[in-house]
Each structure stands twice: as structure tokens, then as C-alpha cells.
Motif scaffolding. Structure first.
Motif, PDB file in Angstrom:
ATOM      1  N   VAL A  70       0.847  -1.196   0.000  1.00 26.39           N
ATOM      2  CA  VAL A  70       0.000   0.000   0.000  1.00 26.39           C
ATOM      3  C   VAL A  70       0.882   1.245   0.000  1.00 26.39           C
ATOM      4  CG1 VAL A  70      -1.787   1.299   1.231  1.00 26.39           C
ATOM      5  CG2 VAL A  70      -1.809  -1.206   1.291  1.00 26.39           C
ATOM      6  N   LEU A  71       0.648   2.131  -0.958  1.00 31.13           N
ATOM      7  CA  LEU A  71       1.325   3.418  -1.007  1.00 31.13           C
ATOM      8  C   LEU A  71       0.468   4.414  -0.228  1.00 31.13           C
ATOM      9  CD1 LEU A  71       3.719   5.048  -2.272  1.00 31.13           C
ATOM     10  CD2 LEU A  71       2.148   5.619  -4.149  1.00 31.13           C
ATOM     11  N   THR A  72       0.938   4.822   0.941  1.00 31.03           N
ATOM     12  CA  THR A  72       0.117   5.676   1.799  1.00 31.03           C
ATOM     13  C   THR A  72       0.986   6.443   2.785  1.00 31.03           C
ATOM     14  OG1 THR A  72      -1.766   5.683   3.342  1.00 31.03           O
ATOM     15  CG2 THR A  72      -0.247   3.832   3.510  1.00 31.03           C
ATOM     16  N   ASP A  73       0.440   7.526   3.308  1.00 27.65           N
ATOM     17  CA  ASP A  73       1.096   8.322   4.328  1.00 27.65           C
ATOM     18  C   ASP A  73       0.742   7.747   5.696  1.00 27.65           C
ATOM     19  OD1 ASP A  73       2.140  10.208   6.016  1.00 27.65           O
ATOM     20  OD2 ASP A  73       1.012  11.903   5.205  1.00 27.65           O
ATOM     21  N   GLY A  74       1.701   7.086   6.334  1.00 29.59           N
ATOM     22  CA  GLY A  74       1.427   6.460   7.628  1.00 29.59           C
ATOM     23  C   GLY A  74       0.381   5.362   7.505  1.00 29.59           C
ATOM     24  N   LEU A  75      -0.671   5.500   8.303  1.00 29.08           N
ATOM     25  CA  LEU A  75      -1.762   4.510   8.304  1.00 29.08           C
ATOM     26  C   LEU A  75      -3.006   5.044   7.595  1.00 29.08           C
ATOM     27  CD1 LEU A  75      -1.146   3.483  11.970  1.00 29.08           C
ATOM     28  CD2 LEU A  75      -1.512   1.760  10.208  1.00 29.08           C
ATOM     29  N   ALA A  76      -2.866   6.143   6.863  1.00 27.43           N
ATOM     30  CA  ALA A  76      -4.019   6.868   6.326  1.00 27.43           C
ATOM     31  C   ALA A  76      -4.975   5.998   5.515  1.00 27.43           C
ATOM     32  CB  ALA A  76      -3.543   8.055   5.498  1.00 27.43           C
ATOM     33  N   ASP A  77      -4.443   5.121   4.683  1.00 29.87           N
ATOM     34  CA  ASP A  77      -5.294   4.339   3.784  1.00 29.87           C
ATOM     35  C   ASP A  77      -5.436   2.887   4.223  1.00 29.87           C
ATOM     36  OD1 ASP A  77      -5.835   6.457   1.923  1.00 29.87           O
ATOM     37  OD2 ASP A  77      -3.747   6.289   1.298  1.00 29.87           O
ATOM     38  N   ILE A  78      -5.247   2.647   5.514  1.00 28.42           N
ATOM     39  CA  ILE A  78      -5.381   1.289   6.049  1.00 28.42           C
ATOM     40  C   ILE A  78      -6.567   1.245   6.997  1.00 28.42           C
ATOM     41  CG2 ILE A  78      -4.273  -0.484   7.473  1.00 28.42           C
ATOM     42  CD1 ILE A  78      -1.602   0.487   6.315  1.00 28.42           C
ATOM     43  N   SER A  79      -7.488   0.322   6.746  1.00 28.55           N
ATOM     44  CA  SER A  79      -8.701   0.216   7.547  1.00 28.55           C
ATOM     45  C   SER A  79      -8.403  -0.413   8.903  1.00 28.55           C
ATOM     46  CB  SER A  79      -9.745  -0.633   6.808  1.00 28.55           C
ATOM     47  OG  SER A  79     -10.793  -0.999   7.683  1.00 28.55           O
ATOM     48  N   PRO A  80      -8.907   0.173   9.985  1.00 29.68           N
ATOM     49  CA  PRO A  80      -8.714  -0.430  11.309  1.00 29.68           C
ATOM     50  C   PRO A  80      -9.321  -1.829  11.417  1.00 29.68           C
ATOM     51  CG  PRO A  80      -9.473   1.835  11.506  1.00 29.68           C
ATOM     52  CD  PRO A  80      -9.580   1.470  10.062  1.00 29.68           C
ATOM     53  N   GLN A  81     -10.326  -2.108  10.609  1.00 32.35           N
ATOM     54  CA  GLN A  81     -10.952  -3.430  10.644  1.00 32.35           C
ATOM     55  C   GLN A  81     -10.098  -4.499   9.962  1.00 32.35           C
ATOM     56  OE1 GLN A  81     -12.880  -0.551   9.892  1.00 32.35           O
ATOM     57  NE2 GLN A  81     -13.421  -0.644  12.073  1.00 32.35           N
ATOM     58  N   GLU A  82      -9.135  -4.046   9.175  1.00 28.02           N
ATOM     59  CA  GLU A  82      -8.334  -4.983   8.388  1.00 28.02           C
ATOM     60  C   GLU A  82      -7.164  -5.567   9.176  1.00 28.02           C
ATOM     61  OE1 GLU A  82      -6.274  -5.104   3.940  1.00 28.02           O
ATOM     62  OE2 GLU A  82      -6.851  -3.195   4.845  1.00 28.02           O
ATOM     63  N   VAL A  83      -6.634  -4.803  10.142  1.00 26.14           N
ATOM     64  CA  VAL A  83      -5.421  -5.222  10.845  1.00 26.14           C
ATOM     65  C   VAL A  83      -5.673  -5.334  12.352  1.00 26.14           C
ATOM     66  CG1 VAL A  83      -3.948  -4.140   9.114  1.00 26.14           C
ATOM     67  CG2 VAL A  83      -4.564  -2.869  11.169  1.00 26.14           C
ATOM     68  N   ASP A  84      -4.856  -6.142  13.026  1.00 26.80           N
ATOM     69  CA  ASP A  84      -4.938  -6.208  14.482  1.00 26.80           C
ATOM     70  C   ASP A  84      -3.583  -6.008  15.155  1.00 26.80           C
ATOM     71  OD1 ASP A  84      -4.119  -8.640  13.451  1.00 26.80           O
ATOM     72  OD2 ASP A  84      -5.276  -9.866  14.842  1.00 26.80           O
ATOM     73  N   GLN A  85      -2.529  -5.761  14.348  1.00 30.28           N
ATOM     74  CA  GLN A  85      -1.225  -5.427  14.906  1.00 30.28           C
ATOM     75  C   GLN A  85      -0.483  -4.519  13.923  1.00 30.28           C
ATOM     76  OE1 GLN A  85       2.172  -7.620  17.608  1.00 30.28           O
ATOM     77  NE2 GLN A  85       0.935  -8.862  16.263  1.00 30.28           N
ATOM     78  N   VAL A  86       0.112  -3.452  14.473  1.00 30.90           N
ATOM     79  CA  VAL A  86       0.787  -2.457  13.648  1.00 30.90           C
ATOM     80  C   VAL A  86       2.254  -2.379  14.064  1.00 30.90           C
ATOM     81  CG1 VAL A  86       0.953   0.004  13.095  1.00 30.90           C
ATOM     82  CG2 VAL A  86      -1.295  -1.103  13.246  1.00 30.90           C
ATOM     83  N   ARG A 108      -8.513   1.678  19.200  1.00 37.37           N
ATOM     84  CA  ARG A 108      -9.460   0.567  19.199  1.00 37.37           C
ATOM     85  C   ARG A 108      -8.980  -0.526  20.139  1.00 37.37           C
ATOM     86  NH1 ARG A 108     -10.155  -3.042  13.944  1.00 37.37           N
ATOM     87  NH2 ARG A 108      -8.828  -4.436  15.143  1.00 37.37           N
ATOM     88  N   PRO A 109      -9.815  -0.945  21.106  1.00 39.08           N
ATOM     89  CA  PRO A 109      -9.411  -2.032  22.014  1.00 39.08           C
ATOM     90  C   PRO A 109      -9.010  -3.282  21.234  1.00 39.08           C
ATOM     91  CG  PRO A 109     -11.423  -0.983  22.798  1.00 39.08           C
ATOM     92  CD  PRO A 109     -11.161  -0.430  21.424  1.00 39.08           C
ATOM     93  N   GLY A 110      -7.936  -3.919  21.669  1.00 38.48           N
ATOM     94  CA  GLY A 110      -7.467  -5.134  21.017  1.00 38.48           C
ATOM     95  C   GLY A 110      -6.388  -4.906  19.986  1.00 38.48           C
ATOM     96  N   MET A 111      -6.172  -3.650  19.592  1.00 37.96           N
ATOM     97  CA  MET A 111      -5.108  -3.348  18.631  1.00 37.96           C
ATOM     98  C   MET A 111      -3.758  -3.339  19.353  1.00 37.96           C
ATOM     99  SD  MET A 111      -4.838  -2.620  15.315  1.00 37.96           S
ATOM    100  CE  MET A 111      -6.343  -1.773  14.829  1.00 37.96           C
ATOM    101  N   THR A 112      -2.778  -4.009  18.757  1.00 41.10           N
ATOM    102  CA  THR A 112      -1.429  -4.059  19.335  1.00 41.10           C
ATOM    103  C   THR A 112      -0.462  -3.288  18.439  1.00 41.10           C
ATOM    104  OG1 THR A 112      -1.857  -6.220  20.327  1.00 41.10           O
ATOM    105  CG2 THR A 112       0.436  -5.591  20.076  1.00 41.10           C
ATOM    106  N   PHE A 113       0.476  -2.584  19.058  1.00 43.73           N
ATOM    107  CA  PHE A 113       1.478  -1.820  18.320  1.00 43.73           C
ATOM    108  C   PHE A 113       2.870  -2.230  18.781  1.00 43.73           C
ATOM    109  CE2 PHE A 113      -2.352   0.669  18.681  1.00 43.73           C
ATOM    110  CZ  PHE A 113      -2.547   1.164  17.400  1.00 43.73           C
ATOM    111  N   CYS A 114       3.743  -2.518  17.834  1.00 39.13           N
ATOM    112  CA  CYS A 114       5.157  -2.745  18.120  1.00 39.13           C
ATOM    113  C   CYS A 114       5.920  -1.567  17.527  1.00 39.13           C
ATOM    114  CB  CYS A 114       5.637  -4.066  17.524  1.00 39.13           C
ATOM    115  SG  CYS A 114       4.967  -5.520  18.368  1.00 39.13           S
ATOM    116  N   LEU A 115       6.532  -0.768  18.393  1.00 31.61           N
ATOM    117  CA  LEU A 115       7.116   0.505  17.990  1.00 31.61           C
ATOM    118  C   LEU A 115       8.600   0.547  18.320  1.00 31.61           C
ATOM    119  CD1 LEU A 115       4.288   2.714  19.567  1.00 31.61           C
ATOM    120  CD2 LEU A 115       4.367   1.757  17.238  1.00 31.61           C
TER     121      LEU A 115
END
Length: 224
Positions: A70-86, A108-115
């Protein structure tokens, strides 16, 4: 992958779909999918050239059916329903905070981030505490001779105003040489800040005392 990306992979939780933001060459998301840590993946970047490198890496590993680009700025064009870990690695902590703040799915509850911030880790942690995120785990590594931290984060909604030392050291346990090296890097950063305050104009007495107090607390944590 270098030690930074390897550490991020090791800290990941098994997930349905992982999104690698600022993917560059695509090594991280390919490894996550190849090792079945993520069932499917998204490789995202703001620039076409690194995304082309990621596309070649996906094809080389035969993962075309499991990794979407996906060509996008950050997470702009990514649906929260599509992913569960960023996954966001290799950016400044201030930029990572901006990306999370702009994305509706970050809270969103349940979303995990590895930063994995390359700089301004204290800025990122301050944002996370202030906005209701919780640091589940934080570990350190050394890559190209420099110490870095990586953190796994979830959204709880519980906003905190912790003491400044937590913004600088998070949940790091100083039981490894890598963690102690990171602590020393933080001390060097604070020493430069103290020197700048000492040479500056105006009444900086209170800020000087706060910085000195913070340095003592960092030293104490490192020695624990």
C-alpha cells in the motif's frame, strides 16, 4: 534484518493481519508472515521507491498472496478493521506519535502496536501515557553500534501523567548490557540538555534542578 527489526519481530504477538508502516525493503513484514506470526501482512510506505523494493522482496519469498503493498502516508489508507497489529520501526518518536494520533484505529481495544523509535523515545512515551496507551513490554538492542529500544503497546483508555523518568526509560529492565547502554545514552542526552541550560540566558534555575533530579533518577534505575 538488523538487530532492531529482529527485536521488533521477537516482541510481536501472533496476529491475523500485521501492517508494517514505513516498510522500506519489506524484510520485517515478510519475516512475520513467513514465520506465521502474522497470517497476512500489509507493507506500507509513503514513497514508491521503497515500496518497489518491498514488492521485489515479497515476490522473492513467494508471499504475493499473503502480503499486500500500500502506497500511503502512515496509516491513512489502512482500515482499522483490516489489521490487528501495527509495526512502526525506524522513525523518530515524534513522527510515530503523529501517525498514531491521526489514525482512528489506534484507539481501538485489542489493537497491538510494536514501535521502535530511532530518536525522541521520551516524546513517544509521553504521548502514549497521555493518550491512554499502555506499555506491555520494552526491550533494548544494539544495532550498528548504537542502543535502541522497542516497545509493545496496547490501548486501554487509561490516561496517565507519570514522572519524567518513565518518559525516558519506560518499562526497560536494566538487566542486560543492551539496556544499560540505552540508559547511558539517555544520560548523555540529559547531560547535553543540562549543559545547554547552564549556558542559556534567563532564569533556568527550576529547569536545571528538574534536569539534575531526572539524571539522578535515571542513574538509580540503571543500577537497580
Amino acid at each position: 534484518m538488523d538487530q532492531r527489526l529482529t527485536l521488533v519481530k521477537e516482541m510481536a504477538r501472533p496476529c491475523r493481519c500485521g501492517a508494517d508502516i514505513g516498510t522500506d525493503h519489506g524484510y520485517l513484514i515478510c519475516a512475520l508472515v513467513e514465520e506465521n506470526i502474522a497470517q497476512t501482512g500489509i507493507a506500507a510506505d509513503i514513497n514508491p521507491m521503497p515500496l518497489d523494493k518491498a514488492r521485489r522482496e515479497v515476490a522473492r519469498r513467494g508471499l504475493e498472496g499473503r502480503v499486500r503493498l500500500v502506497l500511503t502516508d502512515g496509516l491513512a489508507d489502512i482500515s482499522p478493521q483490516e489489521v490487528d497489529q501495527v509495526f512502526i520501526a525506524g522513525m523518530g518518536g515524534d513522527l510515530i506519535a503523529q501517525i498514531l494520533d491521526r489514525w482512528p484505529g489506534s484507539r481501538r481495544p485489542g489493537m497491538t502496536f510494536c514501535l521502535q523509535p530511532m530518536s525522541k523515545g521520551e516524546h513517544l512515551r509521553a504521548f502514549l501515557f497521555r493518550e491512554g496507551f499502555s506499555l506491555e513490554e520494552e526491550r533494548c538492542c544494539i544495532a550498528a553500534g548504537r542502543p535502541y529500544s522497542a516497545m509493545r503497546v496496547i490501548y486501554t483508555g487509561e490516561k496517565r501523567s507519570p514522572p519524567p523518568v518513565e518518559e525516558y526509560l519506560g518499562r526497560i529492565s536494566f538487566s542486560t548490557p543492551e539496556a544499560r547502554a540505552y540508559g547511558e545514552k539517555v544520560l548523555t542526552q540529559l547531560e547535553k540538555r543540562l549543559a545547554g541550560l547552564s549556558q542559556g540566558r534567563g532564569d533556568r534555575e527550576e529547569e536545571l534542578r528538574e534536569t539534575e533530579k531526572l539524571m539522578e533518577e535515571v542513574k538509580r534505575r540503571i543500577k537497580q
